[in-house]
Design a protein around this motif. Structure first.
Motif, PDB file in Angstrom:
ATOM      1  N   ALA A 254       0.837  -1.204   0.000  1.00  0.00           N
ATOM      2  CA  ALA A 254       0.000   0.000   0.000  1.00  0.00           C
ATOM      3  C   ALA A 254       0.870   1.253   0.000  1.00  0.00           C
ATOM      4  O   ALA A 254       0.567   2.254  -0.679  1.00  0.00           O
ATOM      5  CB  ALA A 254      -0.923  -0.009   1.210  1.00  0.00           C
ATOM      6  N   THR A 255       1.959   1.205   0.739  1.00  0.00           N
ATOM      7  CA  THR A 255       2.874   2.354   0.774  1.00  0.00           C
ATOM      8  C   THR A 255       3.502   2.589  -0.591  1.00  0.00           C
ATOM      9  O   THR A 255       3.569   3.734  -1.079  1.00  0.00           O
ATOM     10  CB  THR A 255       3.968   2.107   1.829  1.00  0.00           C
ATOM     11  N   VAL A 256       3.962   1.482  -1.215  1.00  0.00           N
ATOM     12  CA  VAL A 256       4.576   1.609  -2.546  1.00  0.00           C
ATOM     13  C   VAL A 256       3.572   2.131  -3.558  1.00  0.00           C
ATOM     14  O   VAL A 256       3.897   2.969  -4.414  1.00  0.00           O
ATOM     15  CB  VAL A 256       5.151   0.243  -2.974  1.00  0.00           C
ATOM     16  N   ARG A 257       2.310   1.665  -3.464  1.00  0.00           N
ATOM     17  CA  ARG A 257       1.288   2.116  -4.410  1.00  0.00           C
ATOM     18  C   ARG A 257       1.024   3.614  -4.264  1.00  0.00           C
ATOM     19  O   ARG A 257       0.863   4.339  -5.247  1.00  0.00           O
ATOM     20  CB  ARG A 257      -0.021   1.331  -4.195  1.00  0.00           C
ATOM     21  N   THR A 258       0.984   4.065  -3.029  1.00  0.00           N
ATOM     22  CA  THR A 258       0.757   5.495  -2.800  1.00  0.00           C
ATOM     23  C   THR A 258       1.876   6.334  -3.413  1.00  0.00           C
ATOM     24  O   THR A 258       1.617   7.352  -4.073  1.00  0.00           O
ATOM     25  CB  THR A 258       0.658   5.767  -1.291  1.00  0.00           C
ATOM     26  N   GLN A 259       3.099   5.884  -3.202  1.00  0.00           N
ATOM     27  CA  GLN A 259       4.232   6.612  -3.776  1.00  0.00           C
ATOM     28  C   GLN A 259       4.184   6.581  -5.304  1.00  0.00           C
ATOM     29  O   GLN A 259       4.511   7.577  -5.975  1.00  0.00           O
ATOM     30  CB  GLN A 259       5.550   5.999  -3.277  1.00  0.00           C
ATOM     31  N   ALA A 260       3.755   5.439  -5.858  1.00  0.00           N
ATOM     32  CA  ALA A 260       3.663   5.332  -7.315  1.00  0.00           C
ATOM     33  C   ALA A 260       2.600   6.271  -7.868  1.00  0.00           C
ATOM     34  O   ALA A 260       2.785   6.883  -8.938  1.00  0.00           O
ATOM     35  CB  ALA A 260       3.364   3.895  -7.716  1.00  0.00           C
ATOM     36  N   GLU A 261       1.471   6.405  -7.175  1.00  0.00           N
ATOM     37  CA  GLU A 261       0.428   7.321  -7.628  1.00  0.00           C
ATOM     38  C   GLU A 261       0.917   8.768  -7.594  1.00  0.00           C
ATOM     39  O   GLU A 261       0.623   9.566  -8.496  1.00  0.00           O
ATOM     40  CB  GLU A 261      -0.827   7.161  -6.767  1.00  0.00           C
ATOM     41  N   VAL A 262       1.648   9.112  -6.531  1.00  0.00           N
ATOM     42  CA  VAL A 262       2.205  10.470  -6.439  1.00  0.00           C
ATOM     43  C   VAL A 262       3.152  10.720  -7.604  1.00  0.00           C
ATOM     44  O   VAL A 262       3.127  11.780  -8.262  1.00  0.00           O
ATOM     45  CB  VAL A 262       2.911  10.669  -5.088  1.00  0.00           C
ATOM     46  N   THR A 263       3.988   9.761  -7.883  1.00  0.00           N
ATOM     47  CA  THR A 263       4.934   9.895  -8.995  1.00  0.00           C
ATOM     48  C   THR A 263       4.204   9.988 -10.325  1.00  0.00           C
ATOM     49  O   THR A 263       4.593  10.753 -11.217  1.00  0.00           O
ATOM     50  CB  THR A 263       5.892   8.687  -9.003  1.00  0.00           C
ATOM     51  N   HIS A 264       3.093   9.194 -10.461  1.00  0.00           N
ATOM     52  CA  HIS A 264       2.319   9.201 -11.704  1.00  0.00           C
ATOM     53  C   HIS A 264       1.746  10.585 -11.998  1.00  0.00           C
ATOM     54  O   HIS A 264       1.735  11.045 -13.156  1.00  0.00           O
ATOM     55  CB  HIS A 264       1.197   8.154 -11.603  1.00  0.00           C
ATOM     56  N   ARG A 265       1.321  11.282 -10.979  1.00  0.00           N
ATOM     57  CA  ARG A 265       0.748  12.595 -11.179  1.00  0.00           C
ATOM     58  C   ARG A 265       1.808  13.643 -11.552  1.00  0.00           C
ATOM     59  O   ARG A 265       1.509  14.655 -12.189  1.00  0.00           O
ATOM     60  CB  ARG A 265       0.007  13.043  -9.921  1.00  0.00           C
ATOM     61  N   LYS A 266       3.053  13.403 -11.145  1.00  0.00           N
ATOM     62  CA  LYS A 266       4.114  14.369 -11.410  1.00  0.00           C
ATOM     63  C   LYS A 266       4.738  14.194 -12.797  1.00  0.00           C
ATOM     64  O   LYS A 266       5.382  15.127 -13.308  1.00  0.00           O
ATOM     65  CB  LYS A 266       5.212  14.241 -10.353  1.00  0.00           C
ATOM     66  N   LEU A 267       4.572  13.026 -13.400  1.00  0.00           N
ATOM     67  CA  LEU A 267       5.215  12.768 -14.683  1.00  0.00           C
ATOM     68  C   LEU A 267       4.414  13.379 -15.816  1.00  0.00           C
ATOM     69  O   LEU A 267       3.181  13.472 -15.768  1.00  0.00           O
ATOM     70  CB  LEU A 267       5.367  11.259 -14.893  1.00  0.00           C
ATOM     71  N   ASN A 268       5.116  13.749 -16.854  1.00  0.00           N
ATOM     72  CA  ASN A 268       4.477  14.344 -18.026  1.00  0.00           C
ATOM     73  C   ASN A 268       4.573  13.454 -19.256  1.00  0.00           C
ATOM     74  O   ASN A 268       3.683  13.479 -20.106  1.00  0.00           O
ATOM     75  CB  ASN A 268       5.107  15.720 -18.330  1.00  0.00           C
ATOM     76  N   LYS A 269       5.677  12.722 -19.413  1.00  0.00           N
ATOM     77  CA  LYS A 269       5.858  11.908 -20.607  1.00  0.00           C
ATOM     78  C   LYS A 269       4.922  10.693 -20.571  1.00  0.00           C
ATOM     79  O   LYS A 269       4.820  10.013 -19.553  1.00  0.00           O
ATOM     80  CB  LYS A 269       7.313  11.443 -20.713  1.00  0.00           C
ATOM     81  N   PRO A 270       4.243  10.434 -21.702  1.00  0.00           N
ATOM     82  CA  PRO A 270       3.293   9.303 -21.731  1.00  0.00           C
ATOM     83  C   PRO A 270       3.934   7.959 -21.427  1.00  0.00           C
ATOM     84  O   PRO A 270       3.348   7.123 -20.739  1.00  0.00           O
ATOM     85  CB  PRO A 270       2.756   9.348 -23.167  1.00  0.00           C
ATOM     86  N   GLU A 271       5.185   7.759 -21.947  1.00  0.00           N
ATOM     87  CA  GLU A 271       5.806   6.460 -21.707  1.00  0.00           C
ATOM     88  C   GLU A 271       6.124   6.259 -20.231  1.00  0.00           C
ATOM     89  O   GLU A 271       6.053   5.140 -19.706  1.00  0.00           O
ATOM     90  CB  GLU A 271       7.068   6.296 -22.563  1.00  0.00           C
TER      91      GLU A 271
END
Length: 457
Positions: A254-271
């Motif tokens: 759950a902790t890793v997923r939360t961090q991944a979601e935060v990172t997902h929102r910060k990224l701009n490149k589609p890949e």
């Protein structure tokens, strides 16, 4: 393989053998006693007849004379058609009667008759002899009076007694055998009652056996209760271990997923976004598997003491859909709810029902393609039907009964990570509530439909 022996049969055959021995002993004893009584009766009549003849002896001019009394022999002639013979001997010489009648046992005392069984003229005869002293001389003469009778009547009586005794013995045996069967059934009734009390339980019911049992079965009941106690303790430790392991896995995921979601929102490149989304899906799969293991352990534990709390199924379904909406959103799946506006009351275990709905809906999301719909319906009638239909792969032509087996999965989902516990959990929850799980193809022709059918409680 050696067939198991039956206590009922062994007990029945042992009691029947005892009855057979007693019946045979009864026949032999009755036959022996009756034969002795019949022979004694014949001996008494013969002795009475010989005594009557001896009492008729007189002395005239120094000679022994006899006027044979008719009654002495007539009492013997009335028994069937037996022939009667007699012989009177004075000092060893035949005075009258049948001179060739054998008398092998002569009486030695005046008041004691002698009896013997002889063969005379081809027949077996019974001979009774009495001794008299007639004062025809200074010293007197010894006179032996013998009366004989054939034994055909006695044999006929013996045959009738034997037939009667055998018939009575056979009836006794049949009655005793029937009573033995009833006794065997009665003796084993407590064992059958205890067996029924155990077999009527569910597969996870490990409560102590409290059925009344005779004292001979108390050690067996105590041993069974002790074994179930140890098994219950072992299962409890196993469930605790599984729960702890699942919890240990889910928390960091759950902790890793939360961090991944935060990172997902910060990224701009589609890949990069796609890579993170794939990572989130993998984390969700791992978390889902750990959650199913935890749910299965919880359902197994709670099924032994099912709670019957008042619930609103509409609210329960909405809460489950809301929890899984983010997971569905990752695949652009729409959760369509065809639910009544008013509450749907039901008495059951809310935690178990939510676990079942969560696993069914989670499976639908997992196996549905992106940008598809999942429809959740609830229908009320003679029973409650909660249906979840998707537009996914369906069941791949598998036997639907096998899909509720633990760790069993469809043949067409080998490329998707899964534990094979989702439908098992839902099926166990349905059966714990007295209902069933129904699997079918979706009415739209594509995908699967899983229905949780519950009776009104």
């Amino acid at each position: 393989m050696k067939q198991p022996t039956s206590i009922r049969k062994r007990l029945f055959f042992q009691l029947a053998a005892v009855a057979a021995v007693l019946s045979l002993a009864f026949v032999m004893v009755v036959r022996g006693v009756a034969s002795q009584a019949a022979e004694g009766t014949q001996d008494d009549i013969l002795a009475a007849s010989a005594t009557a003849i001896a009492d008729s002896l007189t002395s005239e001019d120094g000679k022994v004379t006899l006027e044979l009394p008719y009654s002495a022999l007539s009492m013997l002639g009335t028994i069937n058609e037996d022939r009667v013979f007699y012989r009177v001997m004075v000092q060893g010489e035949t005075l009258t009667g049948y001179a060739d009648l054998p008398v092998t046992r002569s009486p030695r005392r005046l008041d004691t008759p002698a009896f013997s069984t002889e063969i005379y003229r081809g027949d077996e005869v019974r001979v009774a002899s009495v001794l008299r002293r007639v004062a025809n001389t200074a010293t007197g003469s010894e006179v032996v009076v013998s009366v004989a009778q054939t034994r055909s009547g006695l044999a006929a009586i013996s045959r009738r007694i034997t037939i009667t005794a055998t018939s009575v013995g056979l009836l006794f045996f049949l009655l005793a055998t029937t009573l033995s069967l009833l006794a065997a059934n009665s003796a084993l009734r407590p064992l059958r009652r205890m067996t029924g009390a155990v077999t009527r339980r569910g597969p996870s019911d490990l409560r102590p056996v409290t059925a009344e049992a005779p004292k001979e079965l108390v050690p067996l009941v105590d041993a069974l209760n002790s074994f179930m106690g140890r098994l219950r303790s072992s299962l409890s430790r196993t469930e605790d271990l599984i729960s702890e392991a699942a919890h240990r896995v889910r928390t960091p995921l759950a902790t890793v997923r939360t961090q991944a979601e935060v990172t997902h929102r910060k990224l701009n490149k589609p890949e990069h976004k796609k890579a993170i989304r794939d990572m989130i899906r993998a984390i969700d799969e791992s978390s889902r598997s750990a959650g199913q293991i935890l749910d299965h352990a919880m359902v197994t534990f709670r099924a032994d003491s099912l709670a019957l709390d008042p619930l609103d199924l509409t609210a329960l379904i909405n809460e489950t859909c809301d929890r899984l909406a983010p997971t569905a959103g990752l695949k652009d799946i729409a959760l369509l709810r065809e639910l009544p506006d008013s509450p749907v009351p039901f008495n059951g275990d809310g935690i178990m029902l939510q676990a079942a709905l969560h696993n069914i809906l989670d499976n639908a999301i997992k196996y549905s393609p992106e940008d598809s719909d999942i429809t959740v319906r609830i229908a009320s009638g003679s029973e409650l039907r909660i249906s979840i239909a998707d537009q996914g792969r369906g069941f791949g032509g598998m036997d639907l009964k096998d899909l509720t087996t633990r760790y069993s999965r469809g043949a067409n989902v080998g490329d998707v990570v899964g534990s094979g516990l989702g439908l098992t959990i839902a099926d166990e929850v349905a059966r714990a509530h007295g209902g069933r799980l129904e699997l079918s193809q979706s009415k739209e022709g594509q995908g699967a439909c899983v229905s949780l059918i519950l009776p009104y409680v």
